[in-house]
Design a protein around this motif. Structure first.
Motif, PDB file in Angstrom:
ATOM      1  N   GLY B  78       0.789  -1.228   0.000  1.00  0.00           N
ATOM      2  CA  GLY B  78       0.000   0.000   0.000  1.00  0.00           C
ATOM      3  C   GLY B  78       0.818   1.273   0.000  1.00  0.00           C
ATOM      4  N   GLN B  79       2.004   1.215  -0.593  1.00  0.00           N
ATOM      5  CA  GLN B  79       2.882   2.393  -0.614  1.00  0.00           C
ATOM      6  C   GLN B  79       3.028   2.973  -2.011  1.00  0.00           C
ATOM      7  N   PHE B  80       2.276   2.444  -2.989  1.00  0.00           N
ATOM      8  CA  PHE B  80       2.459   2.878  -4.364  1.00  0.00           C
ATOM      9  C   PHE B  80       2.223   4.385  -4.495  1.00  0.00           C
ATOM     10  N   LEU B  81       3.181   5.083  -5.106  1.00  0.00           N
ATOM     11  CA  LEU B  81       3.171   6.538  -5.293  1.00  0.00           C
ATOM     12  C   LEU B  81       3.285   7.336  -3.993  1.00  0.00           C
ATOM     13  N   ALA B  82       3.514   6.655  -2.870  1.00  0.00           N
ATOM     14  CA  ALA B  82       3.811   7.363  -1.616  1.00  0.00           C
ATOM     15  C   ALA B  82       5.308   7.696  -1.630  1.00  0.00           C
ATOM     16  N   PRO B  83       5.753   8.596  -0.736  1.00  0.00           N
ATOM     17  CA  PRO B  83       7.177   8.950  -0.737  1.00  0.00           C
ATOM     18  C   PRO B  83       8.100   7.731  -0.675  1.00  0.00           C
ATOM     19  N   GLY B  84       7.716   6.745   0.142  1.00  0.00           N
ATOM     20  CA  GLY B  84       8.542   5.550   0.281  1.00  0.00           C
ATOM     21  C   GLY B  84       8.754   4.834  -1.035  1.00  0.00           C
ATOM     22  N   PHE B  85       7.744   4.865  -1.890  1.00  0.00           N
ATOM     23  CA  PHE B  85       7.855   4.223  -3.200  1.00  0.00           C
ATOM     24  C   PHE B  85       8.906   4.934  -4.053  1.00  0.00           C
ATOM     25  N   PHE B  86       8.875   6.261  -4.046  1.00  0.00           N
ATOM     26  CA  PHE B  86       9.828   7.001  -4.874  1.00  0.00           C
ATOM     27  C   PHE B  86      11.253   6.840  -4.349  1.00  0.00           C
ATOM     28  N   LEU B  87      11.385   6.781  -3.014  1.00  0.00           N
ATOM     29  CA  LEU B  87      12.712   6.547  -2.450  1.00  0.00           C
ATOM     30  C   LEU B  87      13.225   5.179  -2.875  1.00  0.00           C
ATOM     31  N   SER B  88      12.329   4.203  -2.814  1.00  0.00           N
ATOM     32  CA  SER B  88      12.693   2.848  -3.183  1.00  0.00           C
ATOM     33  C   SER B  88      13.095   2.782  -4.654  1.00  0.00           C
ATOM     34  N   LEU B  89      12.315   3.480  -5.497  1.00  0.00           N
ATOM     35  CA  LEU B  89      12.598   3.490  -6.934  1.00  0.00           C
ATOM     36  C   LEU B  89      13.934   4.173  -7.211  1.00  0.00           C
ATOM     37  N   ALA B  90      14.170   5.313  -6.549  1.00  0.00           N
ATOM     38  CA  ALA B  90      15.433   6.030  -6.753  1.00  0.00           C
ATOM     39  C   ALA B  90      16.605   5.146  -6.347  1.00  0.00           C
ATOM     40  N   GLY B  91      16.456   4.453  -5.218  1.00  0.00           N
ATOM     41  CA  GLY B  91      17.521   3.561  -4.755  1.00  0.00           C
ATOM     42  C   GLY B  91      17.750   2.432  -5.734  1.00  0.00           C
ATOM     43  N   ALA B  92      16.652   1.839  -6.229  1.00  0.00           N
ATOM     44  CA  ALA B  92      16.781   0.709  -7.143  1.00  0.00           C
ATOM     45  C   ALA B  92      17.450   1.153  -8.443  1.00  0.00           C
ATOM     46  N   LEU B  93      17.047   2.312  -8.979  1.00  0.00           N
ATOM     47  CA  LEU B  93      17.637   2.788 -10.233  1.00  0.00           C
ATOM     48  C   LEU B  93      19.129   3.061 -10.064  1.00  0.00           C
ATOM     49  N   ALA B  94      19.474   3.707  -8.938  1.00  0.00           N
ATOM     50  CA  ALA B  94      20.884   4.010  -8.705  1.00  0.00           C
ATOM     51  C   ALA B  94      21.692   2.727  -8.555  1.00  0.00           C
ATOM     52  N   SER B  95      21.135   1.739  -7.856  1.00  0.00           N
ATOM     53  CA  SER B  95      21.946   0.537  -7.658  1.00  0.00           C
ATOM     54  C   SER B  95      22.015  -0.290  -8.940  1.00  0.00           C
ATOM     55  N   LEU B  96      20.988  -0.231  -9.784  1.00  0.00           N
ATOM     56  CA  LEU B  96      21.072  -0.920 -11.074  1.00  0.00           C
ATOM     57  C   LEU B  96      22.151  -0.290 -11.948  1.00  0.00           C
TER      58      LEU B  96
END
Lengths: 125, 171
Positions: B78-96
């Protein structure tokens, strides 16, 4: 344990050690900002003494009620004794952060630490 | 039963990605239930899966698994489009990004632990950058860096070791 260690290749050790060093250095680098450097002692708002927080010393100020004694040690300072009734500034203990302030209002004396980046003081956030 | 008018061709690679992504999603949902001492301090167990995919099937499939994991997990908790989601996405993109670069290092000397540690630090950097630009526009955020860096280092090593061990067992 040995089985796990055998999974680490030469380059892995290099990366792990470099990262550990970077993390180690980040502690002093990011956590020592804003260290107090000087103690400023005021009587009726006028600076009567200013000492660097590098060597231990004691300093007495004569106020309207009597003598307020300030003690300075490397990196910190406190009001050791004060003739005021409530002893608030004495009970405050050691001041270590920049802009921390101890007010001995009855005797018109204040002790302030300065240094680091100017920020809020301990009375006013 | 009426035959479907649309036929989606499913390749072996698609099935593989789905299977790995499911494992990664399960790990990160389980992890979301764990209490964390500080926001951002998390083991990041799903990265074990990403590391294995990277090693066996290359960067393209690792990117798929990692991003599917981010989207599906955020929907599930239940975090989709919440701040936590964007942080998670930013982290995933950077680590990829870090993994794509690091996977070009000679494999003889650099194994899963290198990939894992570099990905963990990149993850931290990506999250901090987004947080600094968007959520906490104040340099006070960087007071957290030593603690978060330590956690990235520890979990990076542990996840890398687990990934290396799993690959050793199944090879």
């Amino acid at each position: 344990m040995k089985r796990w260690l055998s999974l680490l290749k030469t380059g892995d050790w290099l990366i792990v050690l470099l990262s550990a060093a970077a993390v180690g250095f980040s502690f002093p680098l990011l956590w020592t900002r804003g260290q107090a450097e000087r103690a400023v002692i005021r009587l009726d708002g006028r600076i009567v003494a200013e000492y660097p927080l590098t060597e231990a010393r004691k300093f007495a100020v004569q106020g309207p009620l009597g003598e307020t004694v300030i003690e300075i040690q490397p990196g910190r300072a406190r009001v050791l004794a004060d003739p005021g009734r409530h002893q608030y500034c004495v009970k405050q203990g050691w001041l270590t952060r920049p802009n921390a302030i101890a007010l001995c209002a009855p005797n018109h004396v204040s002790l302030t630490l300065t240094g680091g980046e100017p920020s809020h003081d301990s009375l006013n956030y | 039963m009426t035959a479907s008018t649309i036929e989606l061709a499913v390749t072996a690679s698609d099935r593989r990605i789905a299977r790995y992504a499911a494992a990664a999603i399960a790990l990160s949902v389980a992890e979301a239930a764990l209490p964390s001492p500080l926001p951002g301090v998390k083991p990041g167990l799903a990265n074990i899966v990403v590391l294995i995919v990277l090693e066996r099937h290359g960067v393209r499939e690792a990117v798929w698994v990692s991003l599917l994991r981010v989207f599906a997990t955020s929907l599930l908790i239940g975090q989709f489009l919440a701040p936590g989601f964007f942080l998670s996405l930013a982290g995933a993109l950077a680590s990829l990004l870090a993994l794509a670069v690091a996977s070009r290092l000679p494999r003889r000397w650099f194994g899963a632990v290198t990939m894992s540690v570099l990905a963990a630090f990149a993850h931290l950097a990506g999250q901090l950058l987004l947080a600094r630009l968007w959520l906490v526009p104040h340099d006070g955020l960087f007071y957290l860096v030593p603690v978060l860096g330590l956690s990235a280092l520890v979990f990076g090593i542990v996840n890398g070791l687990i990934a290396a061990r799993l690959m050793e067992l199944s090879s």
